[in-house]
Design a protein around this motif. Structure first.
Motif, PDB file in Angstrom:
ATOM      1  N   LYS A  42       0.712  -1.155   0.087  1.00 43.42           N
ATOM      2  CA  LYS A  42       0.154  -0.017   0.043  1.00 43.42           C
ATOM      3  C   LYS A  42       0.934   1.095   0.037  1.00 43.42           C
ATOM      4  O   LYS A  42       0.482   2.120  -0.708  1.00 43.42           O
ATOM      5  CB  LYS A  42      -0.922   0.049   1.311  1.00 43.42           C
ATOM      6  CG  LYS A  42      -2.020   0.974   1.349  1.00 43.42           C
ATOM      7  CD  LYS A  42      -3.003   0.864   2.406  1.00 43.42           C
ATOM      8  CE  LYS A  42      -4.102   2.204   2.520  1.00 43.42           C
ATOM      9  NZ  LYS A  42      -4.836   1.823   3.669  1.00 43.42           N
ATOM     10  N   ARG A  43       1.917   1.234   0.836  1.00 47.58           N
ATOM     11  CA  ARG A  43       2.878   2.283   0.906  1.00 47.58           C
ATOM     12  C   ARG A  43       3.667   2.577  -0.274  1.00 47.58           C
ATOM     13  O   ARG A  43       3.715   3.682  -1.021  1.00 47.58           O
ATOM     14  CB  ARG A  43       3.833   1.912   2.007  1.00 47.58           C
ATOM     15  CG  ARG A  43       4.697   3.351   2.392  1.00 47.58           C
ATOM     16  CD  ARG A  43       5.392   3.190   3.721  1.00 47.58           C
ATOM     17  NE  ARG A  43       5.521   1.849   4.149  1.00 47.58           N
ATOM     18  CZ  ARG A  43       4.952   1.224   5.021  1.00 47.58           C
ATOM     19  NH1 ARG A  43       3.933   1.972   5.828  1.00 47.58           N
ATOM     20  NH2 ARG A  43       5.324  -0.083   5.568  1.00 47.58           N
ATOM     21  N   ALA A  44       3.881   1.569  -1.112  1.00 47.86           N
ATOM     22  CA  ALA A  44       4.673   1.510  -2.289  1.00 47.86           C
ATOM     23  C   ALA A  44       3.810   2.044  -3.522  1.00 47.86           C
ATOM     24  O   ALA A  44       4.036   2.910  -4.633  1.00 47.86           O
ATOM     25  CB  ALA A  44       5.064   0.147  -2.902  1.00 47.86           C
ATOM     26  N   VAL A  45       2.527   1.881  -3.483  1.00 43.18           N
ATOM     27  CA  VAL A  45       1.592   2.210  -4.683  1.00 43.18           C
ATOM     28  C   VAL A  45       1.174   3.680  -4.381  1.00 43.18           C
ATOM     29  O   VAL A  45       1.170   4.571  -5.196  1.00 43.18           O
ATOM     30  CB  VAL A  45       0.305   1.469  -4.374  1.00 43.18           C
ATOM     31  CG1 VAL A  45      -1.177   2.155  -5.224  1.00 43.18           C
ATOM     32  CG2 VAL A  45       0.323   0.171  -4.748  1.00 43.18           C
ATOM     33  N   THR A  46       1.351   4.087  -2.851  1.00 38.04           N
ATOM     34  CA  THR A  46       0.915   5.629  -2.689  1.00 38.04           C
ATOM     35  C   THR A  46       2.014   6.352  -3.142  1.00 38.04           C
ATOM     36  O   THR A  46       1.887   7.398  -3.567  1.00 38.04           O
ATOM     37  CB  THR A  46       0.711   5.590  -1.206  1.00 38.04           C
ATOM     38  OG1 THR A  46      -0.363   4.804  -0.728  1.00 38.04           O
ATOM     39  CG2 THR A  46       0.632   7.091  -0.717  1.00 38.04           C
ATOM     40  N   GLU A  47       3.310   5.801  -3.042  1.00 37.40           N
ATOM     41  CA  GLU A  47       4.738   6.582  -3.395  1.00 37.40           C
ATOM     42  C   GLU A  47       4.585   6.495  -4.841  1.00 37.40           C
ATOM     43  O   GLU A  47       5.298   7.523  -5.287  1.00 37.40           O
ATOM     44  CB  GLU A  47       5.829   5.889  -2.802  1.00 37.40           C
ATOM     45  CG  GLU A  47       6.008   5.789  -1.250  1.00 37.40           C
ATOM     46  CD  GLU A  47       7.077   5.020  -0.933  1.00 37.40           C
ATOM     47  OE1 GLU A  47       7.725   4.166  -1.688  1.00 37.40           O
ATOM     48  OE2 GLU A  47       7.342   5.040   0.585  1.00 37.40           O
ATOM     49  N   PHE A  48       3.965   5.795  -5.594  1.00 38.38           N
ATOM     50  CA  PHE A  48       3.740   5.645  -7.080  1.00 38.38           C
ATOM     51  C   PHE A  48       2.666   6.856  -7.421  1.00 38.38           C
ATOM     52  O   PHE A  48       2.787   6.864  -8.485  1.00 38.38           O
ATOM     53  CB  PHE A  48       3.349   4.472  -7.404  1.00 38.38           C
ATOM     54  CG  PHE A  48       3.365   3.986  -8.919  1.00 38.38           C
ATOM     55  CD1 PHE A  48       4.740   3.686  -9.553  1.00 38.38           C
ATOM     56  CD2 PHE A  48       2.210   4.179  -9.776  1.00 38.38           C
ATOM     57  CE1 PHE A  48       4.649   3.652 -10.976  1.00 38.38           C
ATOM     58  CE2 PHE A  48       2.514   3.923 -11.032  1.00 38.38           C
ATOM     59  CZ  PHE A  48       3.646   3.484 -11.629  1.00 38.38           C
ATOM     60  N   GLY A  49       2.113   7.319  -6.573  1.00 38.73           N
ATOM     61  CA  GLY A  49       1.045   8.190  -6.703  1.00 38.73           C
ATOM     62  C   GLY A  49      -0.164   8.123  -6.896  1.00 38.73           C
ATOM     63  O   GLY A  49      -0.882   8.626  -7.669  1.00 38.73           O
ATOM     64  N   LEU A  50      -0.475   6.814  -6.506  1.00 44.30           N
ATOM     65  CA  LEU A  50      -1.954   6.140  -6.916  1.00 44.30           C
ATOM     66  C   LEU A  50      -2.641   5.837  -5.259  1.00 44.30           C
ATOM     67  O   LEU A  50      -1.962   5.777  -4.322  1.00 44.30           O
ATOM     68  CB  LEU A  50      -1.769   4.902  -7.348  1.00 44.30           C
ATOM     69  CG  LEU A  50      -1.500   4.900  -8.901  1.00 44.30           C
ATOM     70  CD1 LEU A  50      -1.065   3.476  -9.450  1.00 44.30           C
ATOM     71  CD2 LEU A  50      -2.515   5.913  -9.720  1.00 44.30           C
ATOM     72  N   PRO A  51      -3.887   5.788  -5.292  1.00 42.71           N
ATOM     73  CA  PRO A  51      -4.555   5.639  -4.144  1.00 42.71           C
ATOM     74  C   PRO A  51      -4.091   4.114  -3.637  1.00 42.71           C
ATOM     75  O   PRO A  51      -3.951   3.086  -4.320  1.00 42.71           O
ATOM     76  CB  PRO A  51      -6.085   5.792  -4.374  1.00 42.71           C
ATOM     77  CG  PRO A  51      -5.998   5.792  -5.916  1.00 42.71           C
ATOM     78  CD  PRO A  51      -4.739   6.170  -6.245  1.00 42.71           C
ATOM     79  N   GLY A  52      -4.265   3.996  -2.201  1.00 45.58           N
ATOM     80  CA  GLY A  52      -3.673   2.859  -1.772  1.00 45.58           C
ATOM     81  C   GLY A  52      -4.390   1.653  -2.030  1.00 45.58           C
ATOM     82  O   GLY A  52      -3.967   0.460  -1.933  1.00 45.58           O
ATOM     83  N   PHE A  53      -5.981   1.742  -2.407  1.00 46.20           N
ATOM     84  CA  PHE A  53      -6.588   0.648  -2.823  1.00 46.20           C
ATOM     85  C   PHE A  53      -5.990  -0.369  -4.097  1.00 46.20           C
ATOM     86  O   PHE A  53      -6.508  -1.377  -4.225  1.00 46.20           O
ATOM     87  CB  PHE A  53      -8.077   0.842  -3.143  1.00 46.20           C
ATOM     88  CG  PHE A  53      -8.550   1.648  -4.201  1.00 46.20           C
ATOM     89  CD1 PHE A  53      -8.437   1.037  -5.375  1.00 46.20           C
ATOM     90  CD2 PHE A  53      -8.547   3.065  -4.244  1.00 46.20           C
ATOM     91  CE1 PHE A  53      -8.829   1.756  -6.648  1.00 46.20           C
ATOM     92  CE2 PHE A  53      -8.933   3.724  -5.177  1.00 46.20           C
ATOM     93  CZ  PHE A  53      -8.980   3.186  -6.528  1.00 46.20           C
ATOM     94  N   ARG A  54      -5.278   0.323  -4.716  1.00 43.58           N
ATOM     95  CA  ARG A  54      -4.687  -0.184  -5.992  1.00 43.58           C
ATOM     96  C   ARG A  54      -3.681  -1.407  -5.625  1.00 43.58           C
ATOM     97  O   ARG A  54      -3.668  -2.475  -6.312  1.00 43.58           O
ATOM     98  CB  ARG A  54      -3.904   0.600  -6.840  1.00 43.58           C
ATOM     99  CG  ARG A  54      -4.629   1.899  -7.375  1.00 43.58           C
ATOM    100  CD  ARG A  54      -5.497   1.436  -8.364  1.00 43.58           C
ATOM    101  NE  ARG A  54      -6.258   2.370  -9.049  1.00 43.58           N
ATOM    102  CZ  ARG A  54      -7.415   2.225  -9.962  1.00 43.58           C
ATOM    103  NH1 ARG A  54      -7.922   1.059 -10.103  1.00 43.58           N
ATOM    104  NH2 ARG A  54      -7.865   3.384 -10.382  1.00 43.58           N
ATOM    105  N   ALA A  55      -3.249  -1.405  -4.436  1.00 41.94           N
ATOM    106  CA  ALA A  55      -2.306  -2.330  -3.837  1.00 41.94           C
ATOM    107  C   ALA A  55      -3.121  -3.598  -3.788  1.00 41.94           C
ATOM    108  O   ALA A  55      -2.764  -4.724  -4.087  1.00 41.94           O
ATOM    109  CB  ALA A  55      -1.722  -2.030  -2.560  1.00 41.94           C
ATOM    110  N   ALA A  56      -4.474  -3.638  -3.050  1.00 47.23           N
ATOM    111  CA  ALA A  56      -5.162  -4.733  -3.120  1.00 47.23           C
ATOM    112  C   ALA A  56      -5.634  -5.421  -4.309  1.00 47.23           C
ATOM    113  O   ALA A  56      -5.785  -6.570  -4.476  1.00 47.23           O
ATOM    114  CB  ALA A  56      -6.470  -4.183  -2.291  1.00 47.23           C
TER     115      ALA A  56
END
Length: 378
Positions: A42-56
């Motif tokens: 979730k943290r990595a996706v957020t750092e990518f500039g996307l909302p955390g739900f993309r990690a799921a």
């Protein structure tokens, strides 16, 4: 990049009597989604500039849907798919060769890793289960003389994702109906492929968590269906005990006395039989999980009646089960499997002490996929 374009790995072989407990320093594999905990994803996706739900979403496609094509991510905007795929799913391993036996239900795959190192994994489908035997290192530094992997030396540790990818690849084959018997699922994973799992402790434990985390965070396997083997690295067994996981601990013992085990399992010169078994009994006491004692029967080396008697005395009354393994042939080995009558006598002696014992199926022997045969020859 094609597999043949990858660099040839260098291999460190231990000098006689020398053990390699540390893997040679090499570049780290690219970061993969399977290297990350759910929170880290979730943290990595957020750092990518996307909302955390993309990690799921990414986790579901990888661990639950088992897809390996971003075009099959309908819930991810098309404009994002390729870049997310390149970022979180770098190609870590490429299949070089797959050979089968048992009507295609036993399948050994040779993988070339991102840096050219070679490892092998084995899928074994039975009527009631599917077991994946996975590698945790490229090669092995334990230098056991009767094991093909041990004689190859140690190249490097595998990353968490490189371990998980072996299982996911097998899961995909099963889900797609590519293994005879129709669509299926991986049910068991044994860390009994190339390498000493306890010498790559963190990556192995993280891999166990990825394999057993409930979907979509992981593959959702039962911890009770995971077996982690070791030749007897006592401090690592103690660490595993503290984890309070429900995995099965398998100890590759191969001799009940220090004199012979010093030769067969050179790590015994550091931690003796009594210390290894003591750590194993602590694990059994803490977890209430029966320890598996692995014992490769070698003709006229460790199959004598007095050694069966000594092993029975050491294991009597303990929460343990003995897996007797008829020694599998390896090129150039001076040793071979025990005579059937000696094997039968060994079993009867252990049973007389009340020790549960089975003789392991030598499935995969004809494709050099059985215990001790994995050598990853390109």
């Amino acid at each position: 990049m094609n597999a043949q374009d990858l660099p040839t790995p260098t291999t460190t072989r231990p000098a006689p009597g020398k053990l390699l407990f540390e893997a040679p320093r090499r570049g780290k594999p690219p970061r993969h989604l399977a290297d990350l905990s759910p929170a880290d994803r979730k943290r990595a996706v957020t750092e990518f500039g996307l909302p955390g739900f993309r990690a799921a979403q990414l986790s579901k496609h990888y661990f639950e849907r088992l897809v390996d094509d971003p075009a099959e991510w309908p819930d991810v905007p098309a404009a994002l798919r390729e870049q997310l795929y390149k970022t979180f799913f770098p190609r870590l391993m490429t299949p070089v060769r797959e050979i089968t036996c048992d009507g295609g239900t036993t399948r050994k795959t040779l993988w070339r890793l991102y840096d050219g190192a070679l490892v092998e994994s084995v899928l074994m489908r039975y009527p009631d289960r599917v077991t994946m035997c996975v590698s945790s290192q490229a090669g092995c530094g334990m230098n056991c003389p009767f094991c093909a992997t041990g004689q190859a030396g140690l190249t490097r540790n595998l990353s968490t994702a490189e371990i998980v990818e072996q299982v996911v690849a097998g899961a995909r084959e099963l889900a797609r109906g590519e293994v005879p018997g129709g669509p299926g699922r991986v049910s068991n994973v044994v860390f009994m492929g190339m390498g000493e799992p306890m010498a790559n402790y963190k990556a192995v434990i993280d891999a166990v968590r990825r394999l057993t985390d409930p979907a979509p965070d992981g593959l959702g396997l039962s911890q009770r269906h995971i077996t982690v083997s070791t030749v007897g690295l006592v401090p690592a067994i103690e660490k595993l005990t503290a984890e309070r996981l429900n995995v099965t601990l398998a100890v590759s013992l191969h001799a009940p006395d220090d004199e012979l085990r010093d030769e067969l399992v050179p790590v015994n010169t550091r931690w003796k039989v009594g210390e290894v078994l003591g750590a194993a009994w602590d694990y059994a006491h803490t977890t209430k999980r029966r320890v598996s004692i692995e014992y490769a029967l070698i003709r006229d080396i460790n199959d004598q009646a007095w050694r069966a008697d000594l092993l029975g005395k050491r294991l009597r009354g303990k929460l343990a089960h003995v897996n007797l393994i008829p020694l599998n042939p390896t090129p150039g080995s001076k040793w071979t499997a025990s005579r059937p009558e000696d094997e039968d006598a060994f079993v009867r002696t252990l049973e007389a002490y009340g020790v549960p014992v089975t003789v392991r199926d030598t499935r995969g022997r004809e494709i050099d996929g059985a215990c001790g045969q994995l050598a990853a020859a390109g």
